[in-house]
Scaffold this active site. Structure first.
Site, PDB file in Angstrom:
ATOM      1  N   GLN A 172      -4.864  -1.809   9.579  1.00 31.45           N
ATOM      2  CA  GLN A 172      -4.610  -3.124   8.978  1.00 31.45           C
ATOM      3  C   GLN A 172      -5.116  -4.232   9.914  1.00 31.45           C
ATOM      4  OE1 GLN A 172      -3.228  -3.615   5.809  1.00 31.45           O
ATOM      5  NE2 GLN A 172      -3.860  -5.724   6.158  1.00 31.45           N
ATOM      6  N   LYS A 224       0.845  -1.202   0.000  1.00 30.35           N
ATOM      7  CA  LYS A 224       0.000   0.000   0.000  1.00 30.35           C
ATOM      8  C   LYS A 224       0.881   1.254   0.000  1.00 30.35           C
ATOM      9  CE  LYS A 224      -3.742  -2.462   2.188  1.00 30.35           C
ATOM     10  NZ  LYS A 224      -4.282  -3.019   3.414  1.00 30.35           N
ATOM     11  N   ASP A 246     -11.506   1.999   3.860  1.00 29.78           N
ATOM     12  CA  ASP A 246     -11.685   0.545   3.751  1.00 29.78           C
ATOM     13  C   ASP A 246     -13.173   0.185   3.710  1.00 29.78           C
ATOM     14  OD1 ASP A 246      -9.616  -1.181   3.404  1.00 29.78           O
ATOM     15  OD2 ASP A 246      -9.102  -1.366   5.533  1.00 29.78           O
TER      16      ASP A 246
END
Ligand code: NAP
Length: 284
Positions: A96, A52, A119
């Protein structure tokens, strides 16, 4: 002839467009910013975060990666998130997953400002998606929809079967396909007659996390097969949930692993971060 759906190529094309857009935004005084919070030392998570970071650099966004110790308390992590919620230079926040066992994942995700939840896991964003008015969409299913669009796959009225019902892939995938007028069946570990159900699919999405689980007899001739799985075989090689070599003999379209769904997930993360920054620019 079976079409291999090249997620890497589409991701590169989209990322190049995003890079150009970021250049224009910078000229107008806004740099899209993404904060990624990584807790602990999980090797797979570290790789995802590095990927990322690399994509962010390539596109030219301002990315901040906080590498936090596994022993961080839930409260400290929550405070970190609040800090980025307030930070005007940050347009997207990502925690994450998975988090260490002592941290309540849902509480942490609830702490992200839904407007910065790139997300798409916050209940507000999930709710918006499920009432058919999405704000931020979970990146993997969103990327899959872009792939289907790129390859001009007809979705309306088709039978779509999704194997796997996680909050991050299966459920939002079902909703996105439903919004595109597919007739959707969701399957999971308790589903009876899974092979027969899968074999009725015009579009089969597999997200279970079991290497090469889906074999030829799960797939109708000419079906579109989307493999979300990322597993390691005995030699440490990355493999999907679908037995690619066997299934490509019957599928009409199929995504490979790697270079299928994975690169699209990261691209959609960048896209949603930049879209947020664009909104800020439009409001100034
Ligand atoms: P997850 O949360 O572990 O969910 C797995 C789902 O698969 C569950 O719904 C489970 O059913 C179902 N399942 C497990 N074994 C099954 C079986 N034998 N038959 C039918 N269903 C079965 O997984 P996830 O987070 O959705 O991830 C799935 C896979 O996708 C993993 O390999 C992950 O690494 C990969 N992934 C890839 C990307 C990407 O960008 N490419 C992104 C996210 C995830 P129950 O609900 O009944 O337990």
């Amino acid at each position: 002839m079976t079409v291999i759906m090249d997620g890497r190529a589409l991701a590169d094309k989209m990322q190049e467009n995003l890079r150009k857009e970021v250049l224009n935004m910078k000229a107008s005084g806004i740099v899209p910013g993404l904060a990624v919070l990584l807790v602990g030392e999980d090797p797979a998570s570290q790789t995802y975060v590095r990927n990322k970071e690399r994509s962010g650099e390539k596109i030219g966004i301002h990315s901040v990666v906080e590498r936090l110790p596994a022993a961080i308390s839930e409260e400290e992590l929550f405070q970190k998130i609040q800090q980025y919620n307030q930070d005007e230079k940050i347009h997207g926040i990502l925690v994450q997953l998975p988090l260490p066992k002592h941290i309540d994942e849902q509480r942490v995700l609830h702490g992200i400002d839904p407007k910065k939840d790139v997300d798409g896991f916050h209940p507000t964003n999930m709710g918006q998606l499920f009432i058919g008015d999405p704000w931020m969409v979970p990146c993997t299913p969103y990327g899959i929809m872009k792939l289907l669009e790129e390859y001009k796959i007809d979705i309306s009225g088709k039978n779509a079967v999704i194997i796997g019902r996680s909050n991050i892939v299966g459920k939002p995938m079902a909703q996105l396909l439903l919004m595109s007028n597919a007739t959707v069946t969701m399957a999971h570990s308790k589903t009876e007659n899974l092979t027969q159900i899968a074999a009725k699919a015009d579009i089969l999405v597999v997200a279970i996390g079991r290497g090469h689980f889906v074999t030829k007899n799960f797939v109708k001739k000419g079906a579109v097969v989307i493999d979300v799985g990322m597993n390691r075989d005995a030699d440490g090689k990355l493999i999907g949930d679908v037995d690619f070599d066997a299934v490509k003999e019957v599928a009409g379209y199929i995504t490979p692993v790697p270079k299928g769904v994975g690169p699209m997930t990261i691209t959609m993360l960048m896209e949603q971060t930049i879209a947020n920054a664009r909104k800020q620019l439009e409001n100034t």
